[in-house]
Design a protein around this motif. Structure first.
Motif, PDB file in Angstrom:
ATOM      1  N   ASP A   1       0.826  -1.219   0.000  1.00 51.81           N
ATOM      2  CA  ASP A   1       0.000   0.000   0.000  1.00 51.81           C
ATOM      3  C   ASP A   1       0.854   1.260   0.000  1.00 51.81           C
ATOM      4  O   ASP A   1       0.619   2.194  -0.771  1.00 51.81           O
ATOM      5  CB  ASP A   1      -0.931   0.008   1.220  1.00 51.81           C
ATOM      6  N   ASN A   2       1.847   1.286   0.879  1.00 48.82           N
ATOM      7  CA  ASN A   2       2.681   2.482   0.986  1.00 48.82           C
ATOM      8  C   ASN A   2       3.645   2.625  -0.184  1.00 48.82           C
ATOM      9  O   ASN A   2       3.948   3.742  -0.616  1.00 48.82           O
ATOM     10  CB  ASN A   2       3.424   2.471   2.322  1.00 48.82           C
TER      11      ASN A   2
ATOM     12  N   VAL B   1       3.041   1.663  -3.281  1.00 49.78           N
ATOM     13  CA  VAL B   1       2.254   2.125  -4.434  1.00 49.78           C
ATOM     14  C   VAL B   1       2.020   3.637  -4.347  1.00 49.78           C
ATOM     15  O   VAL B   1       2.096   4.343  -5.350  1.00 49.78           O
ATOM     16  CB  VAL B   1       0.901   1.379  -4.513  1.00 49.78           C
ATOM     17  N   LYS B   2       1.742   4.139  -3.134  1.00 53.59           N
ATOM     18  CA  LYS B   2       1.536   5.579  -2.955  1.00 53.59           C
ATOM     19  C   LYS B   2       2.786   6.362  -3.365  1.00 53.59           C
ATOM     20  O   LYS B   2       2.704   7.368  -4.077  1.00 53.59           O
ATOM     21  CB  LYS B   2       1.187   5.888  -1.495  1.00 53.59           C
ATOM     22  N   VAL B   3       3.941   5.892  -2.921  1.00 54.58           N
ATOM     23  CA  VAL B   3       5.209   6.555  -3.258  1.00 54.58           C
ATOM     24  C   VAL B   3       5.453   6.512  -4.766  1.00 54.58           C
ATOM     25  O   VAL B   3       5.800   7.522  -5.392  1.00 54.58           O
ATOM     26  CB  VAL B   3       6.396   5.882  -2.521  1.00 54.58           C
TER      27      VAL B   3
ATOM     28  N   THR C   1       3.290   6.108  -7.213  1.00 48.35           N
ATOM     29  CA  THR C   1       2.307   6.907  -7.947  1.00 48.35           C
ATOM     30  C   THR C   1       2.692   8.388  -7.933  1.00 48.35           C
ATOM     31  O   THR C   1       2.586   9.076  -8.946  1.00 48.35           O
ATOM     32  CB  THR C   1       0.901   6.725  -7.331  1.00 48.35           C
ATOM     33  N   GLU C   2       3.157   8.850  -6.786  1.00 50.51           N
ATOM     34  CA  GLU C   2       3.589  10.248  -6.677  1.00 50.51           C
ATOM     35  C   GLU C   2       4.784  10.542  -7.573  1.00 50.51           C
ATOM     36  O   GLU C   2       4.977  11.662  -8.032  1.00 50.51           O
ATOM     37  CB  GLU C   2       3.916  10.582  -5.218  1.00 50.51           C
TER      38      GLU C   2
ATOM     39  N   GLU D   1       2.140   1.732 -14.361  1.00 54.87           N
ATOM     40  CA  GLU D   1       1.585   0.587 -13.632  1.00 54.87           C
ATOM     41  C   GLU D   1       2.374  -0.686 -13.893  1.00 54.87           C
ATOM     42  O   GLU D   1       2.523  -1.529 -13.008  1.00 54.87           O
ATOM     43  CB  GLU D   1       0.114   0.386 -14.011  1.00 54.87           C
TER      44      GLU D   1
END
Length: 306
Positions: free
Chosen positions: A180-181, A183-185, A187-188, A193
């Motif tokens: 989860d974390n 993917v957030k990093v 994406t930013e 993908e």
């Protein structure tokens, strides 16, 4: 959570094998392999529902590449892995077969001409998975008749299942937090993908396999160390991709063929390695070759993205 979960799972699975006179190899190929594949199942289920096809394929192919080249490489460096005869002649070839079947289905060489893993393709993969489970069942019966001498202490039934369930919970929750974390990093940072699936998510969901195989190698338990990796790779393709495509047909990006070639070729090399150096053993120099191959592949992926 990942480290302790892996330790509990290996301990509980080994105790279960001892209690029922089942070999470590069979436990590694079933309970441990399925348990450590759970993060991939969770990620792919969500990705398929949301129709993120590149994450579905990237996660599985990336995870299998991490398993084969990096995790097996690390485990083999810690302790040269002696490989069971059945693994050499049955499980490793099944792992190659899984890649070949996926290649033909994804590229539309069978039944349909499109680059889509359809629901019918998912049923085909599920049929292969059922056949693999039947093989495990037959193997289990044979092992009961000729149990291995395992130097593992006996535990009460409730303690065994507490370790296995607690270990799985730690692995799944720890893996989910990492993914989860990550993917957030990613994406930013504006990463595609496909690359997210092949690298960050694949590595994140493969951390349970890494910790399980490392702990097993440190305990000099070769059967679980390699059974976990090969079993997971078979589970990932035959079970998790079948579930993903049954939820939603998954679009296949032909650029993933590179990963299929690398995975198929690497598994064949592993098979050949069983007959070089120490027979039916993954030596340290062979483990180094696996790790270097993974590092070169990762550098190639990153350079393409840049």
């Amino acid at each position: 959570m990942l480290i302790k979960g892996a330790d509990w799972l290996v301990t509980g699975a080994s105790a279960l094998a001892k209690k029922h006179n089942v070999s470590d190899l069979v436990i590694g190929l079933t309970i441990v392999a399925f348990g450590t594949s759970t993060p991939e199942l969770v990620v792919n289920t969500v990705a398929s529902f949301q129709q993120h096809s590149d994450i579905v394929f990237g996660n599985i192919l990336g995870s299998n590449i991490v398993n084969l080249f990096f995790i097996l490489g690390v485990a083999g460096l810690i302790y040269p892995i002696t490989v069971h005869t059945n693994t050499v002649w049955k499980e490793i070839p099944v792992s190659v077969l899984a890649v070949v079947v996926l290649y033909f289905l994804s590229n539309g060489f069978l039944l349909h001409q499109s680059n889509v893993l359809t629901r019918f393709d998912g049923l085909i993969l599920l049929a292969f998975f059922s056949a693999f489970l039947y093989y495990i069942y037959v193997q289990m019966k044979a092992d009961r008749n000729d149990p291995e001498k395992l130097s593992i202490k006996k535990l009460a039934g409730w303690k065994i299942w507490l370790l296995i369930v607690g270990g799985l919970a730690g692995l799944v929750l720890g893996g989910k937090l990492v993914v989860d974390n990550a993917v957030k990093v990613a994406t930013e940072l504006g990463i595609s993908e496909k690359i997210i699936g092949l690298t960050i998510i694949a590595i994140g969901t493969s951390l349970p396999e890494l910790m399980t195989s490392v702990v097993a190698a440190m305990k000099k338990n070769s059967d679980i160390a390699i059974g976990n990796v090969i079993g997971s790779n078979i589970f990932n393709i035959f079970l998790i991709l079948s579930v993903s495509s049954l939820i939603n047909p998954v679009q296949f990006n032909p650029s993933f063929n590179l990963e299929l070639y690398l995975l198929g070729g690497g598994t064949l090399v592993l098979f050949i390695a069983m007959f070089t150096g120490g027979k039916k053993r993954l030596d340290r120099w062979e483990s180094v070759v696996l790790m270097v191959t993974y590092l070169l592949y990762t550098v190639y992926l990153v350079s393409k993205e840049i």
